[in-house]
Every structure is written in C-alpha cells, then in structure tokens.
Write a protein that holds these residues in place. Structure first.
Motif, PDB file in Angstrom:
ATOM      1  N   LEU A 183       0.858  -1.172   0.000  1.00 38.48           N
ATOM      2  CA  LEU A 183       0.000   0.000   0.000  1.00 38.48           C
ATOM      3  C   LEU A 183       0.895   1.224   0.000  1.00 38.48           C
ATOM      4  CD1 LEU A 183      -2.598  -1.229   2.597  1.00 38.48           C
ATOM      5  CD2 LEU A 183      -2.921  -1.025   0.127  1.00 38.48           C
ATOM      6  N   CYS A 184       1.511   1.424  -1.137  1.00 44.42           N
ATOM      7  CA  CYS A 184       2.408   2.563  -1.220  1.00 44.42           C
ATOM      8  C   CYS A 184       1.617   3.808  -0.880  1.00 44.42           C
ATOM      9  CB  CYS A 184       2.974   2.721  -2.616  1.00 44.42           C
ATOM     10  SG  CYS A 184       3.382   1.183  -3.379  1.00 44.42           S
ATOM     11  N   GLY A 185       2.234   4.672  -0.170  1.00 51.75           N
ATOM     12  CA  GLY A 185       1.578   5.948   0.062  1.00 51.75           C
ATOM     13  C   GLY A 185       0.722   5.949   1.305  1.00 51.75           C
ATOM     14  N   THR A 186       0.567   4.789   1.949  1.00 55.44           N
ATOM     15  CA  THR A 186      -0.217   4.803   3.171  1.00 55.44           C
ATOM     16  C   THR A 186       0.674   4.578   4.379  1.00 55.44           C
ATOM     17  OG1 THR A 186      -0.599   2.456   3.034  1.00 55.44           O
ATOM     18  CG2 THR A 186      -2.237   3.890   1.995  1.00 55.44           C
ATOM     19  N   GLN A 187       1.986   4.550   4.110  1.00 52.02           N
ATOM     20  CA  GLN A 187       2.904   4.230   5.204  1.00 52.02           C
ATOM     21  C   GLN A 187       3.618   5.471   5.719  1.00 52.02           C
ATOM     22  OE1 GLN A 187       5.354   1.261   3.469  1.00 52.02           O
ATOM     23  NE2 GLN A 187       3.695  -0.188   3.257  1.00 52.02           N
ATOM     24  N   GLY A 188       2.958   6.573   5.717  1.00 56.04           N
ATOM     25  CA  GLY A 188       3.579   7.792   6.228  1.00 56.04           C
ATOM     26  C   GLY A 188       4.033   8.679   5.106  1.00 56.04           C
ATOM     27  N   SER A 189       4.351   9.867   5.444  1.00 59.53           N
ATOM     28  CA  SER A 189       4.672  10.840   4.410  1.00 59.53           C
ATOM     29  C   SER A 189       6.148  10.737   4.031  1.00 59.53           C
ATOM     30  CB  SER A 189       4.357  12.236   4.915  1.00 59.53           C
ATOM     31  OG  SER A 189       5.163  12.477   6.041  1.00 59.53           O
ATOM     32  N   ARG A 190       6.449  11.393   2.960  1.00 58.32           N
ATOM     33  CA  ARG A 190       7.804  11.419   2.434  1.00 58.32           C
ATOM     34  C   ARG A 190       8.779  12.001   3.465  1.00 58.32           C
ATOM     35  NH1 ARG A 190       8.749  13.385  -3.377  1.00 58.32           N
ATOM     36  NH2 ARG A 190       6.547  12.984  -3.296  1.00 58.32           N
ATOM     37  N   ASP A 191      10.001  11.470   3.432  1.00 54.11           N
ATOM     38  CA  ASP A 191      11.018  12.039   4.323  1.00 54.11           C
ATOM     39  C   ASP A 191      11.145  13.528   4.075  1.00 54.11           C
ATOM     40  OD1 ASP A 191      13.394   9.291   4.143  1.00 54.11           O
ATOM     41  OD2 ASP A 191      11.552   9.581   5.284  1.00 54.11           O
ATOM     42  N   PRO A 192      11.110  14.324   5.132  1.00 50.38           N
ATOM     43  CA  PRO A 192      11.352  15.740   4.907  1.00 50.38           C
ATOM     44  C   PRO A 192      12.804  15.938   4.453  1.00 50.38           C
ATOM     45  CG  PRO A 192      11.291  15.257   7.254  1.00 50.38           C
ATOM     46  CD  PRO A 192      10.932  13.988   6.541  1.00 50.38           C
ATOM     47  N   VAL A 193      13.005  16.791   3.507  1.00 52.95           N
ATOM     48  CA  VAL A 193      14.356  17.013   3.005  1.00 52.95           C
ATOM     49  C   VAL A 193      14.819  18.384   3.459  1.00 52.95           C
ATOM     50  CG1 VAL A 193      15.784  17.160   0.956  1.00 52.95           C
ATOM     51  CG2 VAL A 193      13.833  15.615   0.997  1.00 52.95           C
ATOM     52  N   PRO A 194      15.842  18.422   4.281  1.00 53.02           N
ATOM     53  CA  PRO A 194      16.327  19.731   4.712  1.00 53.02           C
ATOM     54  C   PRO A 194      16.720  20.588   3.517  1.00 53.02           C
ATOM     55  CG  PRO A 194      17.345  17.967   5.987  1.00 53.02           C
ATOM     56  CD  PRO A 194      16.584  17.327   4.869  1.00 53.02           C
ATOM     57  N   PRO A 250       8.273   5.072   0.520  1.00 56.11           N
ATOM     58  CA  PRO A 250       6.976   5.334  -0.090  1.00 56.11           C
ATOM     59  C   PRO A 250       6.451   6.714   0.300  1.00 56.11           C
ATOM     60  CG  PRO A 250       6.762   3.738   1.686  1.00 56.11           C
ATOM     61  CD  PRO A 250       8.219   3.987   1.511  1.00 56.11           C
ATOM     62  N   ALA A 251       5.650   7.267  -0.580  1.00 58.60           N
ATOM     63  CA  ALA A 251       5.046   8.573  -0.330  1.00 58.60           C
ATOM     64  C   ALA A 251       3.589   8.499  -0.762  1.00 58.60           C
ATOM     65  CB  ALA A 251       5.791   9.629  -1.127  1.00 58.60           C
ATOM     66  N   PRO A 252       2.772   9.471  -0.382  1.00 60.74           N
ATOM     67  CA  PRO A 252       1.394   9.465  -0.865  1.00 60.74           C
ATOM     68  C   PRO A 252       1.383   9.504  -2.395  1.00 60.74           C
ATOM     69  CG  PRO A 252       1.724  11.163   0.799  1.00 60.74           C
ATOM     70  CD  PRO A 252       3.071  10.636   0.449  1.00 60.74           C
ATOM     71  N   HIS A 253       0.436   8.837  -3.001  1.00 60.68           N
ATOM     72  CA  HIS A 253       0.213   8.893  -4.447  1.00 60.68           C
ATOM     73  C   HIS A 253       1.358   8.310  -5.264  1.00 60.68           C
ATOM     74  CE1 HIS A 253      -3.009  11.309  -3.053  1.00 60.68           C
ATOM     75  NE2 HIS A 253      -2.221  12.292  -2.687  1.00 60.68           N
ATOM     76  N   ASN A 254       2.046   7.299  -4.738  1.00 65.64           N
ATOM     77  CA  ASN A 254       3.022   6.620  -5.589  1.00 65.64           C
ATOM     78  C   ASN A 254       2.302   5.924  -6.737  1.00 65.64           C
ATOM     79  OD1 ASN A 254       5.029   5.850  -2.773  1.00 65.64           O
ATOM     80  ND2 ASN A 254       5.602   7.136  -4.483  1.00 65.64           N
ATOM     81  N   LEU A 255       2.975   5.843  -7.876  1.00 67.60           N
ATOM     82  CA  LEU A 255       2.385   5.187  -9.043  1.00 67.60           C
ATOM     83  C   LEU A 255       2.705   3.700  -9.057  1.00 67.60           C
ATOM     84  CD1 LEU A 255       3.422   7.916 -11.594  1.00 67.60           C
ATOM     85  CD2 LEU A 255       1.178   7.591 -10.583  1.00 67.60           C
ATOM     86  N   ALA A 256       3.839   3.335  -8.476  1.00 63.77           N
ATOM     87  CA  ALA A 256       4.220   1.926  -8.480  1.00 63.77           C
ATOM     88  C   ALA A 256       5.373   1.712  -7.519  1.00 63.77           C
ATOM     89  CB  ALA A 256       4.629   1.483  -9.880  1.00 63.77           C
ATOM     90  N   GLN A 257       5.501   0.460  -7.123  1.00 64.97           N
ATOM     91  CA  GLN A 257       6.698   0.043  -6.392  1.00 64.97           C
ATOM     92  C   GLN A 257       7.536  -0.794  -7.348  1.00 64.97           C
ATOM     93  OE1 GLN A 257       6.079  -1.913  -2.573  1.00 64.97           O
ATOM     94  NE2 GLN A 257       7.863  -3.231  -2.952  1.00 64.97           N
ATOM     95  N   LEU A 258       8.841  -0.555  -7.346  1.00 64.24           N
ATOM     96  CA  LEU A 258       9.748  -1.316  -8.210  1.00 64.24           C
ATOM     97  C   LEU A 258      10.710  -2.099  -7.327  1.00 64.24           C
ATOM     98  CD1 LEU A 258      10.762   1.481 -10.778  1.00 64.24           C
ATOM     99  CD2 LEU A 258       8.736  -0.004 -10.820  1.00 64.24           C
ATOM    100  N   ASP A 259      10.855  -3.386  -7.623  1.00 65.90           N
ATOM    101  CA  ASP A 259      11.809  -4.210  -6.893  1.00 65.90           C
ATOM    102  C   ASP A 259      12.880  -4.650  -7.890  1.00 65.90           C
ATOM    103  OD1 ASP A 259      12.913  -5.507  -4.815  1.00 65.90           O
ATOM    104  OD2 ASP A 259      11.522  -7.202  -4.814  1.00 65.90           O
TER     105      ASP A 259
END
Lengths: 454, 275
Positions: free
Chosen positions: A31-42, B193-202
């Motif tokens: 479930l990409c995108g449901t595991q928390g937000s992107r790492d903040p980038v300084p 992972p981030a919100p609204h990813n289009l795909a995961q690549l392995d």
C-alpha cells in the motif's frame, strides 16, 4: 551455472538481490503511500547523509604529458618538469601550448583478452586508454579482481567528455562531395570510437569484464564522478569491485572550442598567478581499481574516503560567482568521509588558470577550509585534461599520500594577491594523510573526492 | 532493492506526455502514428528555449512533467540524465565547421556540445544545486540510468529524477547511428513510499540470460523499443500504466539483465486514470 554472481546475502546463486527488502511481499499488501509521508528534506544541507566505508585503490595508474605510469609522473612532479609544449597537434593553427602524450600516433593497438576484435576500437582516445591499462601492472590487477569476484561482479565506470570525436572530425573532412556521406569505414567504427560509451566499452572488452558499465560525461568532473558512482554501486551490491577511470584526448573540438571562448592561454598556463590568462589543454588516461577494505586491506594503501557532488544551477560555462556549488561539493565530501576541514592536509585544486575558475575556487576553498590548508594546481604540469581531470587529480593525490610529497604550482611566478587560500608555489616534502581533490565542469557540474591512507 | 515511482512521463511519436500516453501503454487504446512532438520545454527561460537544442528541450519537457505531476521541488531532487548519442545536431554543426579551412566555431555552439547540456540547462532552469550524473551506455543507457538512480536513491536517501532521451542524428551522422523516432522518458524515484506513488519497483541485477528481455505486444511499439535506447524503457512504462504486478526484464550490455518487479500502488489508480 552463471559465473561470479553468487549472492552473499541470500546465498542464492545466479540472481543478485540487491538488498534486504522482502521480495515476495504479496502485491495486495503493498500500500504505497499509506505508510507515512515522504522524508522531509532539509533545504540547505549537502547531499551526504552518512559516512562511507573507505574503498581501497588496489591498483592505479596514469598516462599524461608527464609520462607513462606512476614513476614518470612522480619524477616530473618532483623535478618540476612541466609536460606542456607549443601546440604541435595535427595542423592546428592556434598559438597555444598543449599537454600531449608522446607516441600515441605510432603505437600498436593490440592485446587484451582473446576472441575480442580489439582493432575496431582503434582511435586516439582508446589508444590513450590502452596506454593507461598497460602501466603499473593495472591490467594484471584487474584480471586478478575478475578472477577473485567473477567477471560479472566487476564494474567499469569511465569518465570522458569528448570520447573519440577526433574520428568524426577526420571523417567530416572526407565526405562524399556529391552525397555528403561519411566514409563507410567511419560508419562501421563510430560505435566503437566516437560514441560516448566507447571508452568504457573498450576497457570492459580489453579486461574481459562483464559487470555494470557506463561512461559518465559531465564535462570536466566526469572521472571524479566515476568514483562516486563506483562507491554507490559497491555499497548497493551491484558489484564487488570497480575499474574507475577517465580518458580524454586532444581533438579539434576542444582546441578550437576553448579558443572561441577565449579561455585558452597563449603560453603555458599559470594557475593562481596574478597575470593568469587562461588554461592549457592536455590529454590523459588514468585508472583505479576500487575494492572494499575487508578484501584488500593493505597497511599504507590509498583509499577513497569521501565524495561530494553538486551543481551550480547557474550558467553553462561560467562558475557560480560565489562558488556555492563548489562549496556544496567539498562539504558533502567531508560529511561523507566523516572528516572535518582540519583533517585535510592538502587540496588538489581544479585550478584551470582561467581568471574566473581560480578566483571562485579560491573563494569556495577559503570558505570551507580557511586560510591555512595548503593547496595547489597541477594544471601547469599536465594541462587541463577535461573528462580525465578527476582521475588525474586522484592519482596525484595518491602519489602525494604514498610518497610524502605535496606538489606546488609550476609556471606561476606571482601569486594573485586577491586569493585568500594558502596556495603553494613550491613543492613540499611532508607526510600527507588526507587529500581533497576538486573537479568542476561545464554545465556547472562539481565533484570533490577525499583520499587517505589506511 | 525497492524503489517507489512518484512521477512519470514519456514523449515520442504518438506518445505526447504521460496523460496522453497512459491508455496507449496500458493497451486500452491503440497507438496511432503521429508526427514527432515539438516540445516547448516551457520551464526554460525564453532565451534558453531559443538557444537550446531540440535534444535539451525533449529532456527538459519530460523532466518538468514529472516534477509538476509529483508536486516535487526540483531543487531538492538529484538527477540522472542518460543519452547514448547526446547533442548530435550540435556535433554535426561543429564537425562541419571544423572541416572548413577557417574552423570558426561559435562559443555558444561549443558549450552546447557537451553531453551534459540537458543536465546543465535543467540546473539553470530550476536553480537546483543537487548532484546530476550524465551517462552513456549505448543501447543500455536507460538500464544504466536505472542502476545509477536506484543506487543514488538508496545510498544518498534523496529523490532521484531519471531522464533518458535520444533523438535521431541529422545526416550524415544518422548513417553511423540510425536511432529511430525520438524518445524521452522521465521517472521520479524515491527510496521510501510517499502518498500517491504510481508503483513500487523491486530491482534485481542478474546474469541469468535464459529469458529474453521483455518486449512490447504491439509490433509498432516494439519497433520503437528496438530503435532508440530511451524507448527500451517502454516495457517498464507499460507495466506501470497497466497497474498489474509484472516482471520486466531489461537487457544490460548483453551480459546482464535488470529484473524489475513492478507492483501497483492502490492509492495511485485514481491519479493514473485521470487522463
């Protein structure tokens, strides 16, 4: 069975899984995108986020206007014998000096592993590469790495800016007058000579290697960046060792090109001189074999201990006026190595001897290192070898470390009083433990490398 | 090694950006022959749009679509640019001039000839000071760029913009390297992972050559794939467009395969279908 791709992490052969993420996770569980937000980038931190394990240079060599191999290079540096001469390259009618390598025109192009058609790679750039491979037992060291790890586990990462363009320049002088077509011999050799991948293709073929390969072409930072890519590839598990290098050879494009930019001196270049008036072009080929220290621990060996890369984001051929890109690259290299500026004994400057480069590099070096760290440019010896400048700096850094020696700056008589860094004109004999080497290229592409002894 | 795709673009004949290409690549709509696109690369300042080569504009066009689509800050993204043949129009003009007795070349032409021209223009247009690698690996350039981008994302823990592009050379160079079509693609890849990813690549690098590289079902797209190194990405782009778990095999230099297991991300379906 596939040779040499035995996976040390999963104990499976053939395939090399690159890290420890679960390979068989059911698609529905992802479930990409449901595991928390992107790492903040300084916003203002250089790229390096953690230190690297040093990589040992188990072999290295250089061919340039100073000579063939480490001993000739060292003797020329030590005796302050510049390799620059009045321009005698082909029929070039520009009043300037060049750092040309002797005998490239007359050498025989042969050798290498059996069953390869080596002659198809024949061009000035690959001749220079071949000369490099033949020095200091480098070919033997690469073959031993191939046998140790397997041909598929040794990468070839070569920097070049103009590849074998001289072949194309010649071919354009022999176009069919009616059709404009290029000679048929050129059409079949193009892939192996001028195409940008040519140098890595040649080295990989000559050494019988079958691992990942590419040419990195970011103008004058190319072969410095090859070290950074090698470090990442080894850490990522794409390979166990890497042949890293740079090859760039004289051609009309660079001679007339730099002349058109009015960046080329009429006399041998004078880095950091008050009256410096431009660069001198040269050619070189150099290689280093990089391996993890647990496989190659030799007391006193030279190691890559840091790298830092950045861009200026400013102009295609003029460095950022405040040197912010260069500062970023040097700081990232320090972070990656876990060192501070006080740990660096000597800085090998990019030091091209153009007004802008030397002044802006000085600003950048001074802002990171202050006024005390000795630094110098060796371009007065070798000329600016463009895509091979990074490997040239790397090998000179290795000589400095192993021979307890710091080169000064030749041809320069009066140091520019506006420079604030500690630029050495005279050579020094002193123990050296860590060297930082800078390479900055067109397109505002920067790379700093740190080498040390183990 | 696992990566997440948070932006994607493609450009080629009949493939006008991701929104206009997704359904074709997913097999929902047939590919229709079309003229070579003329991207404007609107991110470039107007004078740079004029001065830059068509190759640079293709690369910048796909890069800017990805950054906008992912709502990313280009100044925080490192980049990997991959081109087999680079600035062939500029090289043709340079070599033509160098074959004349005068050998007068313009300074602009010279600094536009470097293989990293597109990367340099990208940096100038975005003000990004992040690392940019520019590489060449003949027909495996896209595959080499995937490795470089993956290693970068993994080790440096930064989002990575991958841009692969090549245009057909002008005559007479075309006879030496007959690249087809014109093709560019860009991907924004992250380690986490981030919100609204289009795909995961392995990703897995293998020297098991027992299975061929993945090809395209549509013979015209397959011809495109074979004709241009950047279009070697097509099976990966199609797998991402289809949103089904797929194993894509990319050929790397005849000695290796890069295996990419593409897994869809549920949250992305809505985004992907909105074309």
């Amino acid at each position: 069975m596939a040779q040499g791709l035995v996976n040390r992490h999963t104990k499976k052969d053939v395939s090399h899984r690159i890290d420890d993420h679960s390979p068989n996770q059911a698609i529905d569980d992802v479930l990409c995108g449901t595991q928390g937000s992107r790492d903040p980038v300084p916003q203002d931190r250089p790229v390096a986020t953690r230190t690297m394990a040093p990589l040992i240079l188990t072999g290295y060599t250089l061919v340039s206007a100073l000579g063939k191999g480490l001993d000739e290079t060292y003797r020329a540096l030590r005796n302050r014998r510049s390799g620059l001469r009045p321009c005698d390259f082909e029929d070039v009618g520009i009043t300037t000096y060049i750092g040309r390598v002797d005998d490239v025109e007359n050498m025989s192009f042969s050798g290498g592993s059996a069953s390869t058609r080596l002659e198809q790679f024949d061009c000035r750039n690959n001749r220079l590469a071949l000369l490099g491979l033949q020095q200091d037992g480098f070919t033997q060291a690469a073959i031993e790495a191939r046998e140790r790890y397997g041909a598929h586990r040794v990468a070839v990462l070569v920097g070049s800016s103009t590849s074998g363009i001289l072949e194309t320049e010649h071919a354009y002088c022999h176009r069919d007058p009616a059709s404009g077509a290029l000679p048929s011999s050129y059409l079949t050799s193009h892939r192996y000579t001028h195409n940008m991948f040519s140098a890595a293709h040649f080295v990989r073929t000559y050494l019988g290697l079958r691992g990942p390969a590419m040419v990195i072409s970011t103008a004058c930072s190319s072969s410095a960046k090859a070290f950074a890519t090698a470090a990442r590839f080894i850490e990522a598990g794409f390979c166990d060792a890497a042949v890293v290098g740079g090859v760039d050879s004289l051609c009309l494009t660079i001679l007339y090109g730099f002349a058109s930019l009015q960046l080329m001196s009429r006399s041998p270049c004078r880095p950091c001189d008050e009256n410096r008036d431009g660069l001198t072009l040269g050619e070189s080929a150099g290689f280093a074999l990089l391996e993890k220290s647990e496989h190659a621990d030799q007391p006193g060996a030279v190691a890559l201990s840091g790298y830092g890369e950045s861009c200026d984001g400013y102009h295609m051929s003029h460095p950022h006026p405040e040197g912010t890109g260069a500062i970023r690259a040097m700081q990232a290299a320090l972070l990656r190595s876990g060192l501070t500026s006080a740990d660096i004994d000597y800085i090998h400057l990019h030091g091209t001897a153009t007004r802008a480069n030397d002044s802006i590099e000085d600003t950048a070096v001074h802002s990171v290192f202050g006024p005390s760290t000795p630094c110098s440019s060796t371009k007065g010896w070798t000329g600016h070898t463009l895509g091979a400048a990074g490997i040239t700096g790397a090998v000179i850094a290795a000589l400095s470390l192993t021979r307890s020696f710091v080169p000064g700056t030749v041809n320069t008589t009066r140091l520019d009083p506006s420079l604030n860094s500690h630029v050495l004109l005279e050579n020094r004999e002193q123990p050296v433990q860590r060297v930082l080497s800078n390479s900055f290229g067109f397109g505002g592409n920067n790379c700093s490398l740190i080498f040390g002894t183990v | 090694m696992t990566l997440y795709v948070s932006g994607i673009s493609t450009l080629g004949p009949g493939l006008p950006g991701w929104a206009g290409s997704r359904a074709v690549l997913a097999g929902e709509r047939p590919w229709c022959e079309a003229d070579r696109p003329r991207p404007s690369a609107s991110l470039l300042p107007p004078n740079e749009q004029r001065r830059s080569s068509e190759t640079v504009r293709w690369a910048v066009e796909v890069a800017q679509e990805v950054i906008q689509q992912a709502k990313a800050d280009a100044r925080e993204v490192v980049s990997v640019f991959a081109s087999s043949d680079g600035e062939t129009v500029v090289l043709d003009r340079l070599c033509t001039e160098l074959a004349t007795p005068q050998r007068t070349i313009s300074p602009t032409l010279f600094h536009h000839s470097v293989h990293n021209a597109a990367s340099g223009y990208w940096g100038i247009a975005t003000g990004s000071q992040q690392s940019s690698t520019v590489l060449a690996c003949y027909d495996s350039s896209f595959c080499a760029a995937m490795l470089e981008a993956a290693a970068y994302a993994q080790i440096e823990e930064r989002p990575v913009l991958l841009v692969a592009y090549d245009l057909p050379s002008p005559p007479p160079l075309y006879a030496a390297r007959p690249l087809q079509g014109g093709f560019a693609t860009a991907l924004l890849l992250t380690r986490t992972p981030a919100p609204h990813n289009l795909a995961q690549l392995d990703l897995t690098l293998s020297n098991d050559l027992s299975e061929d590289a993945t090809s395209m079902d549509d013979p015209r797209l397959e011809a495109m794939r074979n004709g241009n190194q950047a279009a070697r990405s097509l099976p990966l782009l199609a797998a991402i467009a289809r949103q089904r778990g797929t194993l894509v095999r990319l050929e790397y230099l005849g000695d290796l395969r890069l295996l990419i297991r593409v897994m869809p991300c549920r949250s992305s379906v809505k985004t992907l279908s909105a074309d």
